[in-house]
Every structure is written in C-alpha cells, then in structure tokens.
Write a protein that holds these residues in place. Structure first.
Motif, mmCIF file in Angstrom:
data_model
loop_
_atom_site.group_PDB
_atom_site.id
_atom_site.type_symbol
_atom_site.label_atom_id
_atom_site.label_comp_id
_atom_site.label_asym_id
_atom_site.label_seq_id
_atom_site.Cartn_x
_atom_site.Cartn_y
_atom_site.Cartn_z
ATOM 1 N N GLU A 4 -74.815 19.501 -22.928
ATOM 2 C CA GLU A 4 -76.220 19.147 -23.184
ATOM 3 C C GLU A 4 -77.182 20.008 -22.382
ATOM 4 O OE1 GLU A 4 -76.644 15.435 -20.020
ATOM 5 O OE2 GLU A 4 -75.994 15.023 -22.064
ATOM 6 N N GLU A 10 -79.779 22.088 -31.014
ATOM 7 C CA GLU A 10 -79.533 20.639 -30.937
ATOM 8 C C GLU A 10 -78.513 20.204 -31.986
ATOM 9 O OE1 GLU A 10 -80.553 18.499 -28.669
ATOM 10 O OE2 GLU A 10 -81.508 20.169 -27.619
ATOM 11 N N GLU A 11 -78.492 20.910 -33.109
ATOM 12 C CA GLU A 11 -77.545 20.566 -34.174
ATOM 13 C C GLU A 11 -76.094 20.745 -33.705
ATOM 14 O OE1 GLU A 11 -81.407 21.685 -36.129
ATOM 15 O OE2 GLU A 11 -80.173 22.468 -34.489
ATOM 16 N N LYS A 13 -75.171 20.667 -30.430
ATOM 17 C CA LYS A 13 -74.960 19.640 -29.406
ATOM 18 C C LYS A 13 -74.606 18.301 -30.055
ATOM 19 C CE LYS A 13 -78.054 21.608 -25.895
ATOM 20 N NZ LYS A 13 -79.280 21.396 -25.093
ATOM 21 N N ARG A 14 -75.229 18.036 -31.180
ATOM 22 C CA ARG A 14 -74.957 16.785 -31.894
ATOM 23 C C ARG A 14 -73.510 16.740 -32.383
ATOM 24 N NH1 ARG A 14 -77.966 15.177 -37.547
ATOM 25 N NH2 ARG A 14 -76.792 13.256 -37.987
ATOM 26 N N SER A 15 -73.024 17.851 -32.944
ATOM 27 C CA SER A 15 -71.638 17.875 -33.429
ATOM 28 C C SER A 15 -70.645 17.814 -32.269
ATOM 29 C CB SER A 15 -71.393 19.118 -34.281
ATOM 30 O OG SER A 15 -71.562 20.300 -33.541
ATOM 31 N N GLU A 17 -71.175 16.229 -29.497
ATOM 32 C CA GLU A 17 -71.194 14.822 -29.089
ATOM 33 C C GLU A 17 -70.365 13.963 -30.044
ATOM 34 O OE1 GLU A 17 -74.443 11.306 -28.025
ATOM 35 O OE2 GLU A 17 -75.128 13.319 -28.576
ATOM 36 N N ASP A 18 -70.461 14.256 -31.343
ATOM 37 C CA ASP A 18 -69.673 13.519 -32.341
ATOM 38 C C ASP A 18 -68.182 13.592 -32.031
ATOM 39 O OD1 ASP A 18 -71.946 12.871 -33.698
ATOM 40 O OD2 ASP A 18 -71.631 14.272 -35.366
ATOM 41 N N LYS A 22 -67.943 16.885 -23.940
ATOM 42 C CA LYS A 22 -69.063 16.780 -23.010
ATOM 43 C C LYS A 22 -69.159 17.971 -22.068
ATOM 44 C CE LYS A 22 -69.115 11.737 -23.122
ATOM 45 N NZ LYS A 22 -69.004 10.483 -22.338
ATOM 46 N N HIS A 61 -74.654 29.133 -32.888
ATOM 47 C CA HIS A 61 -76.031 29.057 -32.393
ATOM 48 C C HIS A 61 -76.846 30.272 -32.823
ATOM 49 C CE1 HIS A 61 -79.477 28.686 -29.719
ATOM 50 N NE2 HIS A 61 -79.241 29.950 -29.352
ATOM 51 N N TYR A 100 -74.016 20.446 -38.866
ATOM 52 C CA TYR A 100 -75.449 20.116 -38.946
ATOM 53 C C TYR A 100 -76.331 21.372 -38.977
ATOM 54 C CZ TYR A 100 -73.716 15.526 -37.509
ATOM 55 O OH TYR A 100 -73.017 14.338 -37.428
ATOM 56 N N THR A 101 -75.690 22.543 -38.983
ATOM 57 C CA THR A 101 -76.453 23.800 -38.965
ATOM 58 C C THR A 101 -76.605 24.369 -40.374
ATOM 59 O OG1 THR A 101 -74.548 25.298 -38.741
ATOM 60 C CG2 THR A 101 -75.404 24.304 -36.709
#
Length: 413
Positions: A4, A10-11, A13-15, A17-18, A22, A61, A100-101
């Motif tokens: 994080e 952020e997309e 980071k979201r995946s 986290e899914d 960490k 990214h 999510y990208t």
C-alpha cells in the motif's frame, strides 16, 4: 514496506489486497523500484520466491498509467518463457494482478489452434506471454508485430538455454527496438547465462536472492534406499499414510510415468499423469484437477519441474532421482512455497547412489536418510500384496472409527 506504500496504481493495490498480498518478498522488494524507474534488471532468484509478481506488478502499473492506443498486431511488453505451462501460469498471474486495470494480456503457445490467437492479436495486446515456437510461427505469418515492444522479459532463462532456445532469443532481439527495457530472470547463473544476459541488457541492476542456498529453507529433505522394482510399494504406503495430502511424484521418462500411474491404479490409488507426450488440452485438464485437489496424486516428468506454481503441495517425491542435479532443486521447489512447509522424499536405488552423491554435493549438505529395517521393508511390500484392493477403504474406515471411539472414551474419563 507494504504494497500500500508503493507508488503503483490503486487498481493493482486492490487486486493485491484481494489475494491477501500485503508485503513484498525479497525479490519483489529489490526488483520493483528498479523496474519502475526503467532500469534493465538481471535477477537471479530461486524458485518459489515470487519473481513473476516482481515483474508483473511494475509492468502492469506502467502500462495502465500509460494507456496508449494499441497498434494492429503489435505488442508493448513481450514475456518469453520456455514451456506452455509456464506461459499459461504467468498469464494467469498477470490477469489476476491486472483485473482492475486497462491492460490487455494474452498467452501465446502451441498445442492449440492458432485461429483464436490470430484474432486476438489483430487489435494488438499490451502484454504477450509467449513460447518461442508459436511466437515465431505467427510473426513469420505476419500476424505479430514486435517493433513496438517497450519491455522484453526473459523468464526461466537458464531453462530456455537448456532447451536450445538461445538462437531463437537472439533472433527475436533483432526484431525488437533497441531503445527498450530488458528484464532477465533466471534461477541459476553460469558463464553461458552471463554471456547471454550481458549481450542483451544495458548497465543492468543485478539482483541475487539466496545465492548460497539453492533450495527454500521451508523444505525438509529425506532419502529412502529402495530398490527400483520396490519403489511402487513405498509410494503406495506414503499415499496411504497421507491420504489428504497433495503429492507430486517425479519420474525420469514418459513411459515410467504411465507405468507408475498404472501400478497405483492396480492397488486402488487414484493418480493422474502429466508429461510432454500429452495433448495440450489434456495437460491443462490434469493440472486443473491437481490444483483443485480433485486428485491428490500427480505423476509427472520434469516438464513440471520448472516454474510451475501448484498450491499446497505437501510432498514432492523423487521416485527416480534426476540425472541433472539442478533438476532436484527445481523439482523440490514445487513444495515449501511462500511461507508453507514442504517435504521432499527421494527413493534411491543402488544404481542411483552416484546421483544422490552429486545432488548432495550441489546442495552442499547431506540429505537425511530414512532408516528402514529389513522387517519394515518386507512388511511394506507384503502390505500391498496381501490386502485385496477392495478392502483398502474398509480398513481405512475401521481405523478412523477406532480413533473416534478412542477419543470418545478419553472424553468420558
């Protein structure tokens, strides 16, 4: 440092986290910043260290924030890998991390019809994960444009050299832009690897993880001295003793794989087989069965020794010791991945003892010997021969029922 805190989309980071990721692994911590800066990277990292994500995260990214239009048949990032299975696996990692990208990802490999692949390439793709054979075929047919590649990634480079792909690699480089980023990942390093690496990278950042320990510390090694014709009885015993564990068994040849599987089937042990002689769809189906745990015993050749990530493999069994010592490291790397513990058990016959000595020399330590008495050895063989196949489940059920009754009695006391 946690994911994080990284300056990535952020997309992504979201995946991460899914998937419960960490903190980066060592290779990810050292490689991601350099890749994000645009540096060439030469990374030497043992199997199971998370090196796929080490290059997938920064590449996703950069392509996501870039969001340039795609040219027909063109590729922005080319990932070259030695085997179909690795191409499929790395494609899945990219897709999971990039779900999510805006990044478009494609796996390109042989063994399947090329029409669907050609159609997918027509609009261009951002990341192409490819084996050399199919990639050369489609480029020669005019369906693949490599002149827009911004990043070249060679993964499992040492294995690609072993398979004789060095000419293919050099030929592909002639079709790529000179002004590109190159990422070179290998499990081992020698003079040939160095020569290849330094011929295609420019002032690279060199990263080496655990150079003095080729095998994960999470793997416990042991060897049992078992004659060649008796190995099937000891494999059966292991499977019977650990029926809920995922067991990956390595043999030397395709024929051996089929024979060992047949021997297991004869005594009522469900096994699936994987080797280079299988059709691609069959190989995919077998891997899916084993990954999901539908079948707990997979018998394979060294086609599955390199780079393949199979979750929750508790045991790797070297039914046949490998002739190439490095393959021992790659085989046992299928267990003890990440933070998990794993067991590597080798069956060593009299004629294989020189191979065991070579493996121990390569590891720099002795492999713990499992002492088997003569009575226990003979009992293992008789155990298989004397009990009819259809009584196995009955015996297991009786044992489980006896254990339950014993627990009930303890509670009453």
């Amino acid at each position: 440092m946690k994911f994080e805190q990284y300056r990535i989309a952020e997309e992504i980071k979201r995946s991460l986290e899914d998937q419960g990721f960490k903190k980066p692994t060592d290779i990810q911590y050292k490689a991601i910043p350099s890749i994000l800066k645009g540096d060439d990277v030469l990374a030497i990292a043992q199997t199971g260290t998370g090196k796929t994500a080490a290059f997938a995260i920064p590449i996703l990214h950069m392509l996501h924030v870039q969001h340039r239009a795609r040219n027909k048949g063109a590729v922005k990032c080319l990932v070259m890998v030695p085997t179909r299975e690795l191409a499929i696996q790395i494609s899945e990692v990219f897709k999971q991390l990039g779900k999510y990208t805006r990044v478009d990802i494609m796996g390109l490999y042989g063994g399947v019809e090329q029409e669907a692949q050609i159609k997918k390439l027509q609009d261009g793709v951002d990341v192409l994960i490819a084996t050399p054979g199919r990639m050369f075929d489609l480029r020669a047919q005019g369906h693949l444009d490599l002149s827009h590649v911004q990043t070249l990634i060679l993964d499992e480079a040492d294995h690609m050299l072993d398979l004789g792909f060095i000419r293919d690699i050099r030929d592909i480089i002639r079709h790529l832009p000179r002004n590109r980023q190159t990422l070179f990942f290998s499990a081992t390093i020698d003079e040939e690897i160095k020569d290849l690496a330094y011929s295609i990278v420019r002032n690279p950042i060199r990263i080496q993880i655990s150079p003095d320990n080729p095998v994960s510390k999470n793997v416990n090694h042991s060897v049992a001295f078992v004659e060649m014709d008796d190995k099937r009885f000891f494999l059966e015993r292991l499977v019977r003793e650990y029926p809920e564990n995922k067991i990956l068994v390595f043999v030397r040849t395709k024929v051996r794989a089929e024979r060992v599987a047949a021997a297991m089937e004869r005594v009522g042990v469900k096994a699936i087989v994987m080797h280079g002689g299988k059709e691609q769809q069959d190989r995919l189906a077998v891997m899916q069965e084993f990954r999901k745990g539908d079948v707990k015993l997979l018998i394979t050749t060294d086609v599955n020794a390199r780079g393949i990530d199979i979750p929750n493999v508790e045991y790797v069994v070297n039914y046949d010791l490998p002739e190439e010592t490095e393959n021992y490291v790659h085989r046992v790397g299928r267990t003890g991945r990440g933070m998990q513990k794993g067991q590597a058990v080798s069956f060593c016959s009299t004629e294989e003892k020189p191979m065991l000595e070579a493996i121990e020399a390569y590891l720099g330590k002795k492999v713990q010997v499992m002492t088997i008495s003569k009575d226990d050895y003979q009992q293992t063989i008789r155990f298989s021969e004397e009990v009819p196949n259809d009584n196995w489940q009955l015996l297991i059920n009786e044992h489980e029922e006896a254990m339950k009754n014993a627990k009930r009695k303890k509670k009453k006391k």
